[in-house]
Scaffold this active site. Structure first.
Site, short mmCIF file in Angstrom:
data_model
loop_
_atom_site.label_atom_id
_atom_site.label_comp_id
_atom_site.label_asym_id
_atom_site.label_seq_id
_atom_site.Cartn_x
_atom_site.Cartn_y
_atom_site.Cartn_z
N LYS A 22 0.86 -1.21 0.00
CA LYS A 22 0.00 0.00 0.00
C LYS A 22 0.88 1.24 0.00
O LYS A 22 0.65 2.18 -0.76
CB LYS A 22 -0.88 0.02 1.24
CG LYS A 22 -1.51 1.38 1.53
CD LYS A 22 -2.32 1.41 2.80
CE LYS A 22 -1.55 1.71 4.03
NZ LYS A 22 -1.27 3.14 4.29
N ASN A 23 1.91 1.26 0.82
CA ASN A 23 2.73 2.47 0.97
C ASN A 23 3.70 2.68 -0.17
O ASN A 23 4.38 3.70 -0.23
CB ASN A 23 3.46 2.45 2.31
CG ASN A 23 2.49 2.66 3.46
OD1 ASN A 23 1.31 2.96 3.23
ND2 ASN A 23 2.95 2.46 4.68
N ARG A 93 -4.32 10.90 4.83
CA ARG A 93 -3.16 11.78 4.90
C ARG A 93 -2.23 11.61 3.70
O ARG A 93 -1.58 12.52 3.26
CB ARG A 93 -2.36 11.43 6.16
CG ARG A 93 -2.76 12.05 7.43
CD ARG A 93 -1.67 11.76 8.42
NE ARG A 93 -0.36 11.98 7.82
CZ ARG A 93 0.16 13.18 7.64
NH1 ARG A 93 -0.54 14.25 7.93
NH2 ARG A 93 1.37 13.31 7.12
N CYS A 117 -3.65 12.39 12.99
CA CYS A 117 -4.35 11.10 12.96
C CYS A 117 -4.33 10.59 14.40
O CYS A 117 -3.84 11.24 15.31
CB CYS A 117 -3.67 10.14 12.00
SG CYS A 117 -2.01 9.76 12.52
N ARG A 122 0.95 15.12 12.68
CA ARG A 122 1.65 14.65 11.49
C ARG A 122 2.05 15.88 10.68
O ARG A 122 1.37 16.27 9.75
CB ARG A 122 0.75 13.72 10.67
CG ARG A 122 0.20 12.50 11.39
CD ARG A 122 1.20 11.39 11.57
NE ARG A 122 1.66 10.81 10.33
CZ ARG A 122 1.05 9.81 9.69
NH1 ARG A 122 -0.08 9.35 10.14
NH2 ARG A 122 1.54 9.32 8.56
N PRO A 123 3.16 16.53 11.05
CA PRO A 123 3.53 17.78 10.37
C PRO A 123 3.96 17.57 8.92
O PRO A 123 4.27 16.44 8.53
CB PRO A 123 4.71 18.29 11.21
CG PRO A 123 5.28 17.07 11.83
CD PRO A 123 4.12 16.13 12.06
N ILE A 124 3.98 18.64 8.16
CA ILE A 124 4.52 18.55 6.79
C ILE A 124 5.54 19.66 6.55
O ILE A 124 5.79 20.08 5.41
CB ILE A 124 3.39 18.62 5.72
CG1 ILE A 124 2.59 19.92 5.84
CG2 ILE A 124 2.49 17.39 5.78
CD1 ILE A 124 1.73 20.19 4.61
N ASP A 125 6.18 20.11 7.63
CA ASP A 125 7.18 21.18 7.51
C ASP A 125 8.34 20.78 6.59
O ASP A 125 8.85 21.60 5.83
CB ASP A 125 7.70 21.57 8.89
CG ASP A 125 8.29 20.39 9.64
OD1 ASP A 125 7.59 19.35 9.75
OD2 ASP A 125 9.44 20.47 10.08
N LEU A 126 8.73 19.51 6.62
CA LEU A 126 9.85 19.07 5.78
C LEU A 126 9.45 19.04 4.30
O LEU A 126 10.25 19.35 3.42
CB LEU A 126 10.36 17.71 6.24
CG LEU A 126 10.94 17.67 7.66
CD1 LEU A 126 11.25 16.24 8.08
CD2 LEU A 126 12.18 18.56 7.78
N ASP A 309 5.50 0.81 11.77
CA ASP A 309 4.25 0.18 11.30
C ASP A 309 4.12 -1.26 11.75
O ASP A 309 3.09 -1.88 11.53
CB ASP A 309 4.16 0.23 9.77
CG ASP A 309 3.97 1.65 9.28
OD1 ASP A 309 4.08 1.87 8.06
OD2 ASP A 309 3.75 2.53 10.11
N ARG A 401 -8.31 -0.49 5.10
CA ARG A 401 -7.53 0.54 4.41
C ARG A 401 -6.22 -0.03 3.88
O ARG A 401 -5.73 0.39 2.85
CB ARG A 401 -7.20 1.68 5.37
CG ARG A 401 -8.40 2.48 5.84
CD ARG A 401 -7.97 3.68 6.62
NE ARG A 401 -6.95 4.42 5.87
CZ ARG A 401 -6.28 5.45 6.38
NH1 ARG A 401 -6.51 5.85 7.61
NH2 ARG A 401 -5.37 6.08 5.66
#
Ligand code: EPZ
Length: 438
Positions: A22-23, A93, A117, A122-126, A309, A401
């Protein structure tokens, strides 16, 4: 709304085949935004997350359908759309991974800022740091990430964060950089197999990427990318889930369509806790219990360390080990939603900051439990397979999922598990609410 009804006690035996990852599939689907030509992703699993990504791509002008061989075929019908709406992004996400390819190909993107979540912020600064470093203007306005790049000169960026490298940020920057006018160097890049798999697909499309699998990726931008066909890598997390299940139930399981080289940390931990692992050719492993479950400490790390995970699934082994184990989350310090549900089954787990102290008990006892996030839910199914009596796992849509028909796979190995309609009144209320939102 479905639930799983699980009877404990069966020792799993036989063979199981893992799906493709999935990932890996989700970013590969996003990468099809980078070309006007059709793409074909082989052996894509039927997961609700895949369906969600198909809906997002459709909104962005890329239609997709499964062909007779189970491959997902994509084709561009409209390259005008720029926006991934909140209604869809909030449900998954991973949809943030359309940001990079939209920027690279269409030079402008408006993607809803993904929420958190169940296991925390769950930041997205990077992601934003990397896109700015290659020449994009990136702002957060009204709950959206708005990115524009009249030109993308490329650049050098260090993408390491407080928890190490970022899979998603590496993938987003990579997918913007492949169509940049210049060269990009990503230092501190994630080395997860799913990142390397994306590099392979991009290179099949004509991208020029060096350093695959290493923390330093060098991307020389090209003018355009062609369509390509690609078989995503096997799902190492699904494989690890079956490794834990085989050791947990004192079974004997051959896990096919898996890459043992992607599983080393989990296989190493399984042996430490009492398992025996034998490689079977290039794409399978044989796993069984060799001695009583032994305690073992687990620290999650970026690849090739022990995957976050798989943390919940291996905690079930710790709950029945003869001694005390400590699990420390070095990636998501709050990823312990499963602790309270495992306690309902009789486990003795105490959370101490980013760690959980697990005192082994002689047995678990079946009870109704609530699934919360994808991997915690898989852990509850594993617990049900060994708990005495019946365990009902509610809200299994979390599991659907990321695992394709997991109950059928466990049943084929002799597990006593079936899917049933969930008569839980809370679930019914939630189902109505979900239907109204959809
Ligand atoms: C991917 O999420 C996976 N999801 C996750 O799997 C997995 O747990 C995670 O990688 C770590 O391996 C998909 O591939 C769709 P990250 P991602 O960016 O890319 C911090 C599952 O169960 N960070 O590598 O979002 C972040 O908070 C899912 O299949 C920043 O600080 O993870 C975390 O602590 C759950 N800033 C760490 O880095 C950023 O800009 C690793 O996150 C981005 C991340």
């Amino acid at each position: 709304m479905d639930k799983f009804v699980v009877e404990g006690g069966a020792r799993l035996r036989g063979e199981v085949r893992c799906a493709t990852a999935k990932n890996a599939v989700l970013p590969l689907m996003a990468a099809t935004l980078l070309t006007e030509e059709p793409c074909r992703l082989l052996d894509v699993p039927r997961l609700s997350d895949v369906e969600m990504m198909r809906r997002i791509l459709r909104v962005l002008g890329v239609e997709s359908e499964f062909d007779a061989e189970g491959a997902l075929c994509t084709r561009l019908v409209d390259d005008a759309p720029r926006e991934a709406p909140w209604e869809l992004v909030r449900k998954m996400r991973a949809s943030i991974s359309v940001l990079g390819p939209l920027l690279g190909k269409r030079r402008t993107a408006r993607v809803s800022f993904p929420g958190g979540c169940v296991f925390g912020h769950r930041p997205i600064d990077l992601h934003m740091k990397g896109l700015r470093a290659i020449g994009a203007e990136v702002e957060v306005r009204g709950g959206f990430v708005e990115a524009t790049a009249p030109s993308l000169p490329g650049g050098e960026v260090f993408l390491g964060g407080p928890f190490g490298s970022s899979v998603g940020a590496t993938q987003n920057v990579l997918m913007a950089a492949v169509l940049a006018e210049g060269t990009t160097v990503i230092d501190g890049a994630a080395c997860e197999p799913e990142v390397t798999d994306l590099c392979r697909f991009l290179r099949a499309m004509g991208a020029e990427i060096g350093g695959m699998g290493s923390p330093r990726l060098v991307v020389r931008g090209v003018a355009r990318l062609s369509g390509a066909e690609h078989r995503p890598i096997p799902d190492r997390i699904e494989a690890g889930t079956f490794v834990a299940a085989a050791v947990l139930t004192d079974g004997e399981v051959t896990i096919r369509n898996c890459r043992p080289d992607h599983l080393r940390a989990a296989l190493d931990k399984a042996v430490e806790m009492g398992g025996e692992v034998r490689r079977v050719g290039e794409d399978a492993v044989f796993v069984r219990r060799q001695r009583p479950l032994a305690p073992a400490d687990i620290d999650t790390h970026v690849y090739p360390g022990f995957p976050t995970d798989m943390q919940a699934q291996f905690m079930v082994l710790q709950t029945l080990a003869h001694g005390v184990s400590v699990t420390t989350e070095k990636i998501y310090p709050d990823r312990f939603m499963h602790i309270s549900e495992l306690a309902r089954l009789g486990a003795h787990v105490r959370k101490e900051g980013p760690s959980a102290i697990v005192s082994g008990v002689p047995k678990l006892s079946g009870a109704p439990v609530m699934a919360s996030d994808l991997r915690a839910s898989a852990a509850l199914v594993l617990a049900g397979l060994v708990a005495e009596g019946t365990t009902q796992v509610h809200r299994v849509y979390h599991i659907d999922r990321g695992y394709e028909r997991i109950e059928e796979k466990f049943a084929a190995l002799g597990g006593r598990i079936l899917r049933a309609k969930d008569d839980d009144e809370n679930a019914a209320v939630e189902a109505v609410a979900a239907a109204q939102k959809a």
